[in-house]
Design a protein around this motif. Structure first.
Motif, mmCIF file in Angstrom:
data_model
loop_
_atom_site.group_PDB
_atom_site.id
_atom_site.type_symbol
_atom_site.label_atom_id
_atom_site.label_comp_id
_atom_site.label_asym_id
_atom_site.label_seq_id
_atom_site.Cartn_x
_atom_site.Cartn_y
_atom_site.Cartn_z
ATOM 1 N N ASP A 288 -43.900 71.191 20.434
ATOM 2 C CA ASP A 288 -44.100 70.678 21.785
ATOM 3 C C ASP A 288 -42.993 71.249 22.654
ATOM 4 O O ASP A 288 -41.873 70.753 22.670
ATOM 5 N N TRP A 289 -43.313 72.346 23.359
ATOM 6 C CA TRP A 289 -42.296 73.084 24.099
ATOM 7 C C TRP A 289 -41.608 72.204 25.152
ATOM 8 O O TRP A 289 -40.387 72.259 25.342
ATOM 9 N N GLY A 290 -42.395 71.379 25.844
ATOM 10 C CA GLY A 290 -41.819 70.523 26.874
ATOM 11 C C GLY A 290 -40.846 69.514 26.299
ATOM 12 O O GLY A 290 -39.727 69.343 26.806
ATOM 13 N N ALA A 291 -41.259 68.828 25.221
ATOM 14 C CA ALA A 291 -40.383 67.830 24.604
ATOM 15 C C ALA A 291 -39.142 68.491 24.010
ATOM 16 O O ALA A 291 -38.032 67.968 24.124
ATOM 17 N N ALA A 292 -39.339 69.652 23.363
ATOM 18 C CA ALA A 292 -38.191 70.355 22.776
ATOM 19 C C ALA A 292 -37.222 70.804 23.856
ATOM 20 O O ALA A 292 -35.994 70.741 23.671
ATOM 21 N N ASN A 293 -37.753 71.242 24.987
ATOM 22 C CA ASN A 293 -36.894 71.684 26.084
ATOM 23 C C ASN A 293 -36.081 70.524 26.633
ATOM 24 O O ASN A 293 -34.882 70.668 26.922
ATOM 25 N N ARG A 294 -36.715 69.358 26.781
ATOM 26 C CA ARG A 294 -35.982 68.187 27.273
ATOM 27 C C ARG A 294 -34.900 67.760 26.295
ATOM 28 O O ARG A 294 -33.871 67.204 26.702
ATOM 29 N N ASN A 295 -35.110 68.040 25.018
ATOM 30 C CA ASN A 295 -34.132 67.681 23.983
ATOM 31 C C ASN A 295 -33.140 68.810 23.720
ATOM 32 O O ASN A 295 -32.307 68.711 22.810
ATOM 33 N N GLY A 296 -33.236 69.878 24.483
ATOM 34 C CA GLY A 296 -32.323 70.997 24.277
ATOM 35 C C GLY A 296 -32.578 71.749 22.988
ATOM 36 O O GLY A 296 -31.684 72.435 22.488
ATOM 37 N N PHE A 297 -33.793 71.640 22.443
ATOM 38 C CA PHE A 297 -34.171 72.310 21.197
ATOM 39 C C PHE A 297 -33.184 71.978 20.060
ATOM 40 O O PHE A 297 -32.916 72.799 19.194
ATOM 41 N N LYS A 298 -32.693 70.746 20.061
ATOM 42 C CA LYS A 298 -31.740 70.347 19.024
ATOM 43 C C LYS A 298 -32.395 70.240 17.654
ATOM 44 O O LYS A 298 -31.714 70.280 16.630
ATOM 45 N N GLY A 299 -33.726 70.101 17.618
ATOM 46 C CA GLY A 299 -34.419 69.996 16.334
ATOM 47 C C GLY A 299 -34.978 71.315 15.855
ATOM 48 O O GLY A 299 -35.830 71.335 14.966
ATOM 49 N N SER A 300 -34.508 72.419 16.440
ATOM 50 C CA SER A 300 -35.055 73.734 16.092
ATOM 51 C C SER A 300 -34.023 74.602 15.388
ATOM 52 O O SER A 300 -33.861 75.779 15.707
ATOM 53 N N ASN A 301 -33.320 74.014 14.434
ATOM 54 C CA ASN A 301 -32.334 74.773 13.664
ATOM 55 C C ASN A 301 -33.080 75.659 12.669
ATOM 56 O O ASN A 301 -33.664 75.180 11.704
#
Length: 490
Positions: A288-301
């Motif tokens: 979810d690009w929008g949600a990840a962007n709002r979270n600063g992509f912190k869950g995309s390690n």
């Protein structure tokens, strides 16, 4: 009648394990049967390391950003000399570059005979995001339009690091750079290919004429929290050691934005459907690009995504920067065939570095590859190691910079005029870029900054492929795919 699994071991296994295997030294990194590039010992400096000067002064705001530290019209200042001085020690000659460097010759072949005029370069401006000019060891950039996120910024940062790493080695040059996804210069539009404007970019396909260059993400992709390639590789290696291949989930993994291409949307037909009793051995996750962007992509390690035994590579709009991260996981890459390639993917060999997946029957092909790998874990692990070895060794930042140096040097030799600094260009240097940067932009610049001048020669550029070698490579790639299809029972 032999079972498909037995056929695969008989026909395909020889490429990754048998006595004539490419794993045992026959063939190049690109598939020729004449030679194979081997990673040399780590290059040694002829003298103690020389630091590259860098200072932002007392402040970090844009108002206190230092300008480039050398006067207009002169060479960059020499790097600080080591103290105390030490005698130089003999070092072995530089190694030969990995075989994918040989494609530099083919990228520049359209202009080899007639050379490149200023008019030809400037005809590429409508397709370019910026113009790069190097004069007397100093780089200047003229920007034409905004690009997606910070692709241009981090590409230019990488070029600034190259000039600092190899001071005085980048010749005078003048080029146009495109930062978009899709190739634009079609060979069909230029019956005389020498009439095409030379254009640098990140990817191409078999019908386009662009000159390939490493993409921005090697120095970091701050918008999606992807660290620079060098430190990220070390992080991935630690995760690989922490979770050995046999302990990983026995499925094929992919996570990303499915909305950027039909190829990705179609991949989700292979999702596990327990209600219908279908399991294609694929574990697919839509980001979810929008949600990840709002979270600063912190869950995309990315280092934490090496938890599956197999990783799927599927193109984005064209190529995808994800390929190098997928390769690095010690898990076999199941690569869905695509016509798009970047500078290093031209060195990958089907059956050695990755398992080819036919996009026309991708679900069944993925399931078959996972089933076969789980039934033959030693061979699957070996393919995973070959892929990660390519990423770790042949794509180390040493070789990324050497590729940049060689392609720029070869290109500059074709110019038929003396480059001059464009009127609207601004000078490019590490301080002027990094000292005013903030947040992850600055963090990743500092993390990818070259600290020392290269105290050794770049690798030696190998010659172009011969026509015979090109035929051998094409035949071998086709042979592997044909046999995989046969072994899948199609």
């Amino acid at each position: 009648m032999e079972k498909p699994q037995e056929l695969l071991f008989k026909y395909f296994g020889k490429y990754i394990h048998g006595p004539n295997s490419f794993l045992r030294g026959n063939g190049t990194g690109t598939g020729s049967t004449s030679r194979r590039w081997r990673h040399p010992p780590r290059r040694q400096r002829s003298s103690p390391p020389v630091p590259i000067p860098f200072s932002c002064g007392n402040g970090t705001s844009s108002s206190s950003t230092p300008l480039c530290r050398h006067p207009r019209g002169g060479m960059p200042p020499p790097a600080a000399s080591p103290s105390p001085a030490a005698p130089e020690r003999p070092v072995p000659p530089p190694p030969s570059c990995p075989d994918y460097f040989r494609h530099i010759h083919s990228d520049l072949a359209p202009w080899r005979e007639k050379g490149i005029s200023r008019e030809a370069v400037e005809r590429g401006q409508p397709n370019a995001a910026f113009r790069l000019t190097v004069v007397s060891g100093r780089a200047y950039v003229e920007t034409y339009h905004r690009v997606f996120q910070t692709r241009d910024l981090f590409t230019e940062w990488g070029i600034a690091q190259l000039l600092a790493r190899y001071p005085g080695r980048v010749p005078d040059l003048d080029l146009m750079f495109n930062c978009e996804d899709m190739p634009e210069l079609r060979a069909a539009d230029y019956p005389d290919t020498s009439a095409a404007p030379p254009l640098f970019r990140y990817c191409k396909d078999g019908t386009s004429l662009e000159v390939l260059f490493p993409d921005w993400s090697f120095w970091g992709w701050p918008e999606v929290n992807i660290r620079p390639w060098g430190p990220l590789m070390k992080e991935i290696a630690k995760e690989n050691a922490r979770l050995p291949w046999p302990d990983r989930e026995p499925y094929a993994f992919w996570k990303g934005n499915p909305d950027v291409s039909d190829a990705r949307r179609d991949l989700f037909r292979c999702s596990n459907d327990s209600a219908a009793g279908k399991d294609w051995n694929a574990r697919l996750f839509a980001l979810d690009w929008g949600a990840a962007n709002r979270n600063g992509f912190k869950g995309s390690n990315l280092a934490e995504q090496c938890r599956y035994r197999y990783k799927i590579y599927v193109q984005g709009r064209s190529w995808s920067v994800s390929e190098k991260y997928i390769l690095a996981c010690d898990s076999p890459m199941l690569a869905i065939d695509t016509p798009f390639e970047d500078f290093f993917s031209r060195g990958l060999v089907a059956g050695r570095h990755y398992w080819p997946i036919d996009p026309r029957d991708k679900c069944r092909a993925v399931k078959f590859a996972v089933d076969w790998g789980n039934a033959h874990p030693a061979l699957a692990q070996r393919m995973g190691k070959e892929g990660s070895g390519f990423a770790r060794e042949e794509m180390s930042m040493d070789y990324v910079y050497d590729y940049m140096l060689h392609v720029l040097t070869q290109y500059a030799a074709l110019l038929r005029y003396k480059p001059t600094v464009p009127e609207n260009a601004v000078e490019l240097c590490p301080e002027s870029m990094a000292c005013s940067a903030q947040g992850r932009d600055r963090e990743f610049m500092m993390e990818s900054r070259e600290m020392y001048v290269a105290g050794y020669e770049p690798c030696t550029l190998p010659p172009p492929f011969t026509a015979e070698e090109e035929r051998e490579m094409a035949a071998r790639e086709e042979d592997v795919r044909r046999k995989v299809v046969k072994m899948e029972g199609r």
